[in-house]
Design a protein around this motif. Sequence first.
Motif, PDB file in Angstrom:
ATOM      1  N   ARG A  28       0.849  -1.417  -0.144  1.00 30.73           N
ATOM      2  CA  ARG A  28       0.100  -0.138   0.072  1.00 30.73           C
ATOM      3  C   ARG A  28       0.799   1.348   0.045  1.00 30.73           C
ATOM      4  O   ARG A  28       0.372   2.351  -0.301  1.00 30.73           O
ATOM      5  CB  ARG A  28      -1.006  -0.086   1.239  1.00 30.73           C
ATOM      6  CG  ARG A  28      -1.976  -1.178   1.031  1.00 30.73           C
ATOM      7  CD  ARG A  28      -3.068  -1.260  -0.093  1.00 30.73           C
ATOM      8  NE  ARG A  28      -3.190  -0.053  -0.555  1.00 30.73           N
ATOM      9  CZ  ARG A  28      -4.666   0.410   0.075  1.00 30.73           C
ATOM     10  NH1 ARG A  28      -5.439  -0.473   0.825  1.00 30.73           N
ATOM     11  NH2 ARG A  28      -5.192   1.528  -0.191  1.00 30.73           N
ATOM     12  N   CYS A  29       2.220   1.203   0.238  1.00 29.08           N
ATOM     13  CA  CYS A  29       2.880   2.222   0.300  1.00 29.08           C
ATOM     14  C   CYS A  29       2.550   3.482   1.331  1.00 29.08           C
ATOM     15  O   CYS A  29       2.574   4.642   0.968  1.00 29.08           O
ATOM     16  CB  CYS A  29       3.023   2.712  -1.187  1.00 29.08           C
ATOM     17  SG  CYS A  29       3.519   1.550  -2.491  1.00 29.08           S
ATOM     18  N   ALA A  58       3.813  -6.769   1.706  1.00 31.38           N
ATOM     19  CA  ALA A  58       5.276  -7.001   1.786  1.00 31.38           C
ATOM     20  C   ALA A  58       6.063  -6.073   2.308  1.00 31.38           C
ATOM     21  O   ALA A  58       5.970  -4.845   2.275  1.00 31.38           O
ATOM     22  CB  ALA A  58       5.792  -7.160   0.377  1.00 31.38           C
ATOM     23  N   THR A  59       7.073  -6.634   3.486  1.00 36.61           N
ATOM     24  CA  THR A  59       7.828  -5.788   4.355  1.00 36.61           C
ATOM     25  C   THR A  59       9.135  -6.029   4.179  1.00 36.61           C
ATOM     26  O   THR A  59       9.698  -7.225   4.358  1.00 36.61           O
ATOM     27  CB  THR A  59       7.429  -6.110   5.864  1.00 36.61           C
ATOM     28  OG1 THR A  59       5.930  -5.848   5.806  1.00 36.61           O
ATOM     29  CG2 THR A  59       8.007  -5.373   6.866  1.00 36.61           C
ATOM     30  N   ILE A  60      10.120  -5.155   4.000  1.00 38.72           N
ATOM     31  CA  ILE A  60      11.422  -5.264   3.454  1.00 38.72           C
ATOM     32  C   ILE A  60      12.304  -5.686   4.614  1.00 38.72           C
ATOM     33  O   ILE A  60      12.147  -5.245   5.786  1.00 38.72           O
ATOM     34  CB  ILE A  60      12.039  -4.158   2.678  1.00 38.72           C
ATOM     35  CG1 ILE A  60      12.062  -2.744   3.711  1.00 38.72           C
ATOM     36  CG2 ILE A  60      11.426  -4.266   1.486  1.00 38.72           C
ATOM     37  CD1 ILE A  60      12.836  -1.689   2.800  1.00 38.72           C
ATOM     38  N   ILE A  61      13.241  -6.806   4.550  1.00 34.97           N
ATOM     39  CA  ILE A  61      13.990  -7.241   5.276  1.00 34.97           C
ATOM     40  C   ILE A  61      15.420  -6.379   5.762  1.00 34.97           C
ATOM     41  O   ILE A  61      15.950  -6.506   6.762  1.00 34.97           O
ATOM     42  CB  ILE A  61      14.443  -8.636   5.241  1.00 34.97           C
ATOM     43  CG1 ILE A  61      15.372  -8.757   3.901  1.00 34.97           C
ATOM     44  CG2 ILE A  61      13.126  -9.691   5.029  1.00 34.97           C
ATOM     45  CD1 ILE A  61      16.054 -10.106   3.686  1.00 34.97           C
ATOM     46  N   ARG A  62      15.729  -5.375   4.743  1.00 29.41           N
ATOM     47  CA  ARG A  62      16.884  -4.382   4.877  1.00 29.41           C
ATOM     48  C   ARG A  62      16.810  -3.338   3.827  1.00 29.41           C
ATOM     49  O   ARG A  62      16.008  -3.658   2.766  1.00 29.41           O
ATOM     50  CB  ARG A  62      18.210  -5.474   4.760  1.00 29.41           C
ATOM     51  CG  ARG A  62      18.415  -6.256   3.580  1.00 29.41           C
ATOM     52  CD  ARG A  62      19.360  -7.251   3.695  1.00 29.41           C
ATOM     53  NE  ARG A  62      20.332  -6.962   2.622  1.00 29.41           N
ATOM     54  CZ  ARG A  62      21.417  -7.637   2.284  1.00 29.41           C
ATOM     55  NH1 ARG A  62      21.957  -8.468   3.279  1.00 29.41           N
ATOM     56  NH2 ARG A  62      21.889  -7.471   1.182  1.00 29.41           N
ATOM     57  N   PRO A  63      17.558  -2.431   4.067  1.00 29.07           N
ATOM     58  CA  PRO A  63      17.247  -1.195   3.096  1.00 29.07           C
ATOM     59  C   PRO A  63      17.391  -1.499   1.559  1.00 29.07           C
ATOM     60  O   PRO A  63      16.639  -1.218   0.901  1.00 29.07           O
ATOM     61  CB  PRO A  63      18.326  -0.348   3.583  1.00 29.07           C
ATOM     62  CG  PRO A  63      18.590  -0.514   5.024  1.00 29.07           C
ATOM     63  CD  PRO A  63      18.558  -2.080   4.988  1.00 29.07           C
ATOM     64  N   ASP A  64      18.207  -2.358   1.216  1.00 30.98           N
ATOM     65  CA  ASP A  64      18.410  -2.543  -0.277  1.00 30.98           C
ATOM     66  C   ASP A  64      17.409  -3.707  -0.879  1.00 30.98           C
ATOM     67  O   ASP A  64      17.632  -3.983  -2.107  1.00 30.98           O
ATOM     68  CB  ASP A  64      19.921  -3.138  -0.531  1.00 30.98           C
ATOM     69  CG  ASP A  64      20.339  -4.453  -0.070  1.00 30.98           C
ATOM     70  OD1 ASP A  64      19.423  -4.996   0.495  1.00 30.98           O
ATOM     71  OD2 ASP A  64      21.432  -5.040  -0.095  1.00 30.98           O
ATOM     72  N   GLY A  65      16.589  -3.733  -0.115  1.00 33.04           N
ATOM     73  CA  GLY A  65      15.458  -4.754  -0.685  1.00 33.04           C
ATOM     74  C   GLY A  65      14.298  -3.841  -1.200  1.00 33.04           C
ATOM     75  O   GLY A  65      13.205  -4.220  -1.556  1.00 33.04           O
ATOM     76  N   GLY A  67      11.996  -1.217  -3.281  1.00 34.24           N
ATOM     77  CA  GLY A  67      11.761  -1.247  -4.735  1.00 34.24           C
ATOM     78  C   GLY A  67      10.695  -0.277  -4.882  1.00 34.24           C
ATOM     79  O   GLY A  67      10.260   0.014  -6.260  1.00 34.24           O
ATOM     80  N   TYR A  68       9.947   0.220  -3.687  1.00 30.26           N
ATOM     81  CA  TYR A  68       8.674   1.232  -4.095  1.00 30.26           C
ATOM     82  C   TYR A  68       8.624   2.117  -2.876  1.00 30.26           C
ATOM     83  O   TYR A  68       9.267   1.838  -1.812  1.00 30.26           O
ATOM     84  CB  TYR A  68       7.384   0.261  -4.005  1.00 30.26           C
ATOM     85  CG  TYR A  68       7.325  -0.834  -4.798  1.00 30.26           C
ATOM     86  CD1 TYR A  68       6.687  -0.956  -6.297  1.00 30.26           C
ATOM     87  CD2 TYR A  68       7.845  -2.115  -4.801  1.00 30.26           C
ATOM     88  CE1 TYR A  68       6.853  -1.820  -7.310  1.00 30.26           C
ATOM     89  CE2 TYR A  68       7.871  -3.041  -5.556  1.00 30.26           C
ATOM     90  CZ  TYR A  68       7.090  -2.901  -6.991  1.00 30.26           C
ATOM     91  OH  TYR A  68       7.288  -3.972  -7.666  1.00 30.26           O
ATOM     92  N   PRO A  69       8.131   3.251  -3.080  1.00 33.97           N
ATOM     93  CA  PRO A  69       8.227   4.217  -1.999  1.00 33.97           C
ATOM     94  C   PRO A  69       7.593   3.750  -0.852  1.00 33.97           C
ATOM     95  O   PRO A  69       6.218   3.318  -0.768  1.00 33.97           O
ATOM     96  CB  PRO A  69       7.666   5.381  -2.417  1.00 33.97           C
ATOM     97  CG  PRO A  69       6.903   5.022  -3.843  1.00 33.97           C
ATOM     98  CD  PRO A  69       7.616   3.745  -4.187  1.00 33.97           C
ATOM     99  N   ASN A  70       7.911   4.197   0.343  1.00 28.35           N
ATOM    100  CA  ASN A  70       6.998   3.864   1.561  1.00 28.35           C
ATOM    101  C   ASN A  70       6.604   2.741   1.835  1.00 28.35           C
ATOM    102  O   ASN A  70       5.286   2.407   2.482  1.00 28.35           O
ATOM    103  CB  ASN A  70       5.883   5.237   1.699  1.00 28.35           C
ATOM    104  CG  ASN A  70       6.723   6.471   1.654  1.00 28.35           C
ATOM    105  OD1 ASN A  70       6.587   7.136   0.781  1.00 28.35           O
ATOM    106  ND2 ASN A  70       6.847   6.920   3.145  1.00 28.35           N
ATOM    107  N   THR A  71       7.271   1.560   1.483  1.00 31.59           N
ATOM    108  CA  THR A  71       6.888   0.221   1.913  1.00 31.59           C
ATOM    109  C   THR A  71       7.633   0.082   3.219  1.00 31.59           C
ATOM    110  O   THR A  71       8.653   0.439   3.328  1.00 31.59           O
ATOM    111  CB  THR A  71       7.617  -0.974   0.951  1.00 31.59           C
ATOM    112  OG1 THR A  71       8.762  -0.642   0.754  1.00 31.59           O
ATOM    113  CG2 THR A  71       6.853  -0.615  -0.383  1.00 31.59           C
ATOM    114  N   PRO A  72       6.818  -0.695   4.305  1.00 30.91           N
ATOM    115  CA  PRO A  72       7.317  -0.904   5.563  1.00 30.91           C
ATOM    116  C   PRO A  72       8.554  -1.667   5.791  1.00 30.91           C
ATOM    117  O   PRO A  72       8.746  -2.529   4.782  1.00 30.91           O
ATOM    118  CB  PRO A  72       6.102  -1.574   6.434  1.00 30.91           C
ATOM    119  CG  PRO A  72       5.373  -2.119   5.253  1.00 30.91           C
ATOM    120  CD  PRO A  72       5.584  -1.202   4.121  1.00 30.91           C
TER     121      PRO A  72
END
Length: 347
Positions: A28-29, A58-65, A67-72
């Motif tokens: 949902r960004c 989808a929630t990123i496990i680390r910063p370089d994961g 690919g879209y704005p404001n994903t948790p």
Amino acid sequence: MTANLFTPYKLNDTLTLSNKILMAPLTRCMADDDLVPTQQVADYYARRAEAGLIISEATIIRPDGQGYPNTPGLYTPAQINGWRVVTDAVHKNGGKIFAQLWHTGRVAHPHFFGGGDVLSASAQAVEGTVPRMRELVYQTPKAASLEDIKQLVADYAQAAANAIDAGFDGVEIHGANGYLIDQFLHHDSNRRDDEYGQTPENMSRFALEVVDAVIARIGADRTGLRVSPGAYFNMAGDARDRAVFDYLLPALSQRQLAFLHAGIFDDSMQFDYLGGSVSAYIRSVYTGTLVGVGSYTAEAGSAAIDANKFDLLAIGRPFIANPDYVAKVRNGDELVPYAETMLAELI
Ligand code: FNR
Ligand code: 8K6
């Protein structure tokens, strides 16, 4: 006509779902600029707690994961605390929620993490730009070194532990839709010639290492996985991919996961090299609990469960349009149709 959706389903000795309708993971960004879920995000999920199980966006496990704005994210104390507000709100309303753990691999963009490498299985770029950000052209990724792979596996396991800390009932590892784990599983993106490439066993190795590391950390009973044997998003298909999933899915059957979840937008899509739909193919080679998804109505999903095509039904877009989706289906009330404009706010 949908009565079978409203009976409990026992995933394992730890978790029993109160009904068979899952809320599919939906990006949902709407996290804040530190990638922390907000109170509005908590309210949004709490309104949907009647689902048998919510899978988080989808929630990123680390910063370089990213690919879209404001994903948790799930790697800073503030993010873990933000998620705790969400999980508390869902639990208070009687629901259950898993975190979907994400690394976008070659679909990441350095714009979001201040520069540096984009990692993937191989140096094969995906064509195009970040959606709605046409100036952000996808980069040619760096092929992950053996050292990078070790760190990635450790970071998935840490994010899983963080998810449990944040009060989630479990995690769904995002192995679908052309993101990092999926990039190892398809020939389009995996051209490696080391122990992570070329053969089905090698191409499955990263996925299985992540699954095993997460299981070791939080238990198989709290671990699910999403996969896309049929390439359809951020990925080109290749008939040789079939052999990879023919190897991977039986290996996963041995691991007593909470569930396996199909990754597809429309399950009526037929894939020549899979011999039919994604759910039918997975059902033919995987023995555990299967979550079907992809443009299903409650009626069609209920009929598919009746016909033993899968065990649980995940619903995506209709859940964006109808926070009270479960109650509406139970009561036979009319649903509000989904429209893409609804992505602009959290209702
Ligand atoms: C998605 N989907 C998705 N899948 C996933 O694994 N992680 C995610 O974060 C997202 N995000 C997402 C956002 C939006 C806006 C859409 C429409 C879809 C795919 C989703 O989980 C589901 O598989 C599809 O939407 C198909 O199911 P429905 O919508 O036909 O019920
Ligand atoms: C996981 C990140 C999702 C980002 C938002 C995606 C929004 C997509 C909404 C449109 C749904 C239809 C897309 C169909 C893709 C299949 C292509 C064959």
